[in-house]
Design an enzyme around this catalytic site. Structure first.
Site, PDB file in Angstrom:
ATOM      1  N   HIS A  39     -20.579  -5.511 -18.957  1.00 15.48           N
ATOM      2  CA  HIS A  39     -21.642  -6.362 -18.406  1.00 15.48           C
ATOM      3  C   HIS A  39     -21.386  -7.839 -18.740  1.00 15.48           C
ATOM      4  O   HIS A  39     -22.057  -8.424 -19.594  1.00 15.48           O
ATOM      5  CB  HIS A  39     -23.001  -5.955 -18.971  1.00 15.48           C
ATOM      6  CG  HIS A  39     -23.557  -4.699 -18.408  1.00 15.48           C
ATOM      7  ND1 HIS A  39     -24.172  -4.630 -17.179  1.00 15.48           N
ATOM      8  CD2 HIS A  39     -23.582  -3.431 -18.911  1.00 15.48           C
ATOM      9  CE1 HIS A  39     -24.574  -3.386 -16.947  1.00 15.48           C
ATOM     10  NE2 HIS A  39     -24.224  -2.646 -17.972  1.00 15.48           N
ATOM     11  N   ARG A  71     -35.970  -1.925 -26.943  1.00 13.66           N
ATOM     12  CA  ARG A  71     -36.591  -1.021 -25.965  1.00 13.66           C
ATOM     13  C   ARG A  71     -36.262   0.428 -26.289  1.00 13.66           C
ATOM     14  O   ARG A  71     -37.125   1.310 -26.249  1.00 13.66           O
ATOM     15  CB  ARG A  71     -36.092  -1.371 -24.564  1.00 13.66           C
ATOM     16  CG  ARG A  71     -36.676  -0.530 -23.435  1.00 13.66           C
ATOM     17  CD  ARG A  71     -35.779  -0.559 -22.221  1.00 13.66           C
ATOM     18  NE  ARG A  71     -34.492   0.086 -22.493  1.00 13.66           N
ATOM     19  CZ  ARG A  71     -33.401  -0.069 -21.734  1.00 13.66           C
ATOM     20  NH1 ARG A  71     -33.435  -0.858 -20.689  1.00 13.66           N
ATOM     21  NH2 ARG A  71     -32.284   0.573 -22.051  1.00 13.66           N
ATOM     22  N   LYS A 109     -24.173   6.463 -27.315  1.00 15.15           N
ATOM     23  CA  LYS A 109     -24.110   5.317 -26.421  1.00 15.15           C
ATOM     24  C   LYS A 109     -23.074   4.302 -26.896  1.00 15.15           C
ATOM     25  O   LYS A 109     -23.057   3.912 -28.064  1.00 15.15           O
ATOM     26  CB  LYS A 109     -25.495   4.657 -26.357  1.00 15.15           C
ATOM     27  CG  LYS A 109     -25.636   3.528 -25.347  1.00 15.15           C
ATOM     28  CD  LYS A 109     -27.075   3.033 -25.346  1.00 15.15           C
ATOM     29  CE  LYS A 109     -27.340   2.002 -24.278  1.00 15.15           C
ATOM     30  NZ  LYS A 109     -28.758   1.560 -24.273  1.00 15.15           N
ATOM     31  N   SER A 160     -22.543  -1.351 -22.504  1.00 14.02           N
ATOM     32  CA  SER A 160     -23.784  -0.616 -22.724  1.00 14.02           C
ATOM     33  C   SER A 160     -23.809   0.567 -21.763  1.00 14.02           C
ATOM     34  O   SER A 160     -24.259   0.452 -20.628  1.00 14.02           O
ATOM     35  CB  SER A 160     -25.000  -1.520 -22.493  1.00 14.02           C
ATOM     36  OG  SER A 160     -26.198  -0.787 -22.613  1.00 14.02           O
ATOM     37  N   CYS A 168     -20.489  -1.661 -14.239  1.00 14.77           N
ATOM     38  CA  CYS A 168     -20.948  -0.565 -15.093  1.00 14.77           C
ATOM     39  C   CYS A 168     -21.091   0.749 -14.308  1.00 14.77           C
ATOM     40  O   CYS A 168     -20.112   1.291 -13.831  1.00 14.77           O
ATOM     41  CB  CYS A 168     -22.225  -0.954 -15.818  1.00 14.77           C
ATOM     42  SG  CYS A 168     -22.556   0.103 -17.260  1.00 14.77           S
ATOM     43  N   GLU A 190     -22.295 -10.206 -17.104  1.00 14.67           N
ATOM     44  CA  GLU A 190     -23.450 -10.987 -16.660  1.00 14.67           C
ATOM     45  C   GLU A 190     -24.577 -11.030 -17.687  1.00 14.67           C
ATOM     46  O   GLU A 190     -25.533 -11.812 -17.532  1.00 14.67           O
ATOM     47  CB  GLU A 190     -23.991 -10.421 -15.342  1.00 14.67           C
ATOM     48  CG  GLU A 190     -24.856  -9.174 -15.443  1.00 14.67           C
ATOM     49  CD  GLU A 190     -24.076  -7.876 -15.634  1.00 14.67           C
ATOM     50  OE1 GLU A 190     -24.702  -6.805 -15.674  1.00 14.67           O
ATOM     51  OE2 GLU A 190     -22.830  -7.945 -15.748  1.00 14.67           O
TER      52      GLU A 190
END
Length: 308
Positions: free
Chosen positions: A233, A247, A163, A191, A142, A235
């Site tokens: 990502h 969040r 985003k 992300s 990222c 992971e």
């Protein structure tokens, strides 16, 4: 084969509950086969979550893995206890004279800042320069991928209006050994607030391994196969995007619901469609590193000089 971890490493008990075997240090020292040595530069705020995610992926190799964790001393880490960092993390000064089979550089929540304004940028540049001679291979994730593309290849960031957030299809552009077993089209989490200026990519330096018509390039590899740049990502846990979305909502951000992610209006049901590819990629990477790396770690700089 197991990962060697300190007996009191926090992630060890969690991984053991998932039947991921972490060998004790005493037993590991009695084995004759040289383990792979990996270094993880963890730039994420919640370091323990990231440790678990990445250790989970590299644990699937039949090889024994020794992992060192690297911190940047020019940055104050607010979300991880100083005790954890001092006990389990090393500074660059402590490892700069060593060599590693592989290095992983994670993402970081600093995408909207110019690279040079990130407080640890100069220290990160030192690590990235060192990695070109003292490691067999590097995975950048990222923001870590964007930083590596900028520093090594002069490719600038492109700011998005909104985003990029969700699970996106990606198509393999070329055949590459790190992606053996991948479907031609595969899904993966994204992300990020920024992408890369693809017009600055030089074909003699970089190959676009995977891309999507909507979001552009997602995976790039240097011409010498040393540097892997993952803009997404792999992971991430099943609920990582959900936790990130909630969040952002609590912080009053205008983050939209992640695309191709929730399966119900209640935002409760998620099907993980990237886990298999994530494990396959890291398994392929470790196997590749094992085949390329010299038995004596001190020979890595000589190998890299010959590849230049």
């Amino acid at each position: 084969m197991p990962i060697k971890l300190p007996n009191d490493f926090p992630a060890k008990s969690i991984l053991e509950k998932e039947d991921i075997f972490a060998i004790e240090e005493k037993r590991a020292k009695q084995q004759d086969i040289r383990p792979l040595r990996l270094l993880l530069l963890n730039l994420m705020p919640n370091k323990i979550d990231t440790e678990i995610q990445l250790l989970r992926l590299i644990s699937q190799s039949p090889l024994q893995i020794d992992v060192d964790f690297l911190k940047l001393v020019s940055h104050t880490h607010k979300n991880t206890s100083p005790n954890h960092l001092s006990k389990f993390y090393l500074s660059f000064a402590e490892i700069k004279n060593q060599c590693y089979d592989g290095l992983i550089i994670t993402g970081a929540p600093v995408e909207t800042l110019p690279f040079e304004e990130v407080d640890y940028w100069q220290e990160l540049v030192q690590v990235m320069d060192w990695s070109q001679t003292n490691t067999t291979s590097v995975i950048h994730i990222c923001w870590g991928a964007q930083a590596g593309l900028y520093h090594h290849h002069g490719i600038e960031k492109v700011q998005y209006d909104q985003k990029l957030f969700g699970i996106y299809p990606q198509r393999l552009n070329i055949s590459h050994r790190l992606f053996r077993g991948f479907d031609d089209v595969f899904m993966g989490p994204q992300s990020r607030y920024t992408g890369i200026n693809e017009s600055q990519i030089k074909e003699e330096q970089l190959r676009i391994v995977a891309a999507d018509e909507t979001i552009g390039a997602t995976i790039l590899i240097s011409a010498d196969d040393h540097d892997i740049f993952l803009l997404g990502h792999f992971e991430y846990d099943t609920d990582s995007l959900k936790r990130e979305y909630l969040r952002d909502q609590e912080r009053g951000l205008d983050t939209q619901i992640p695309v191709n992610y929730f399966e119900d209006a209640a935002l409760s049901k998620v099907t993980n469609c990237w886990r298999g590819n994530a494990h396959l990629l890291y398994h392929n990477w470790l196997n590749d590193v094992y085949q390329m790396t010299p038995y004596h770690l001190a020979d890595i700089p000589k190998m890299r000089a010959q590849q230049a």
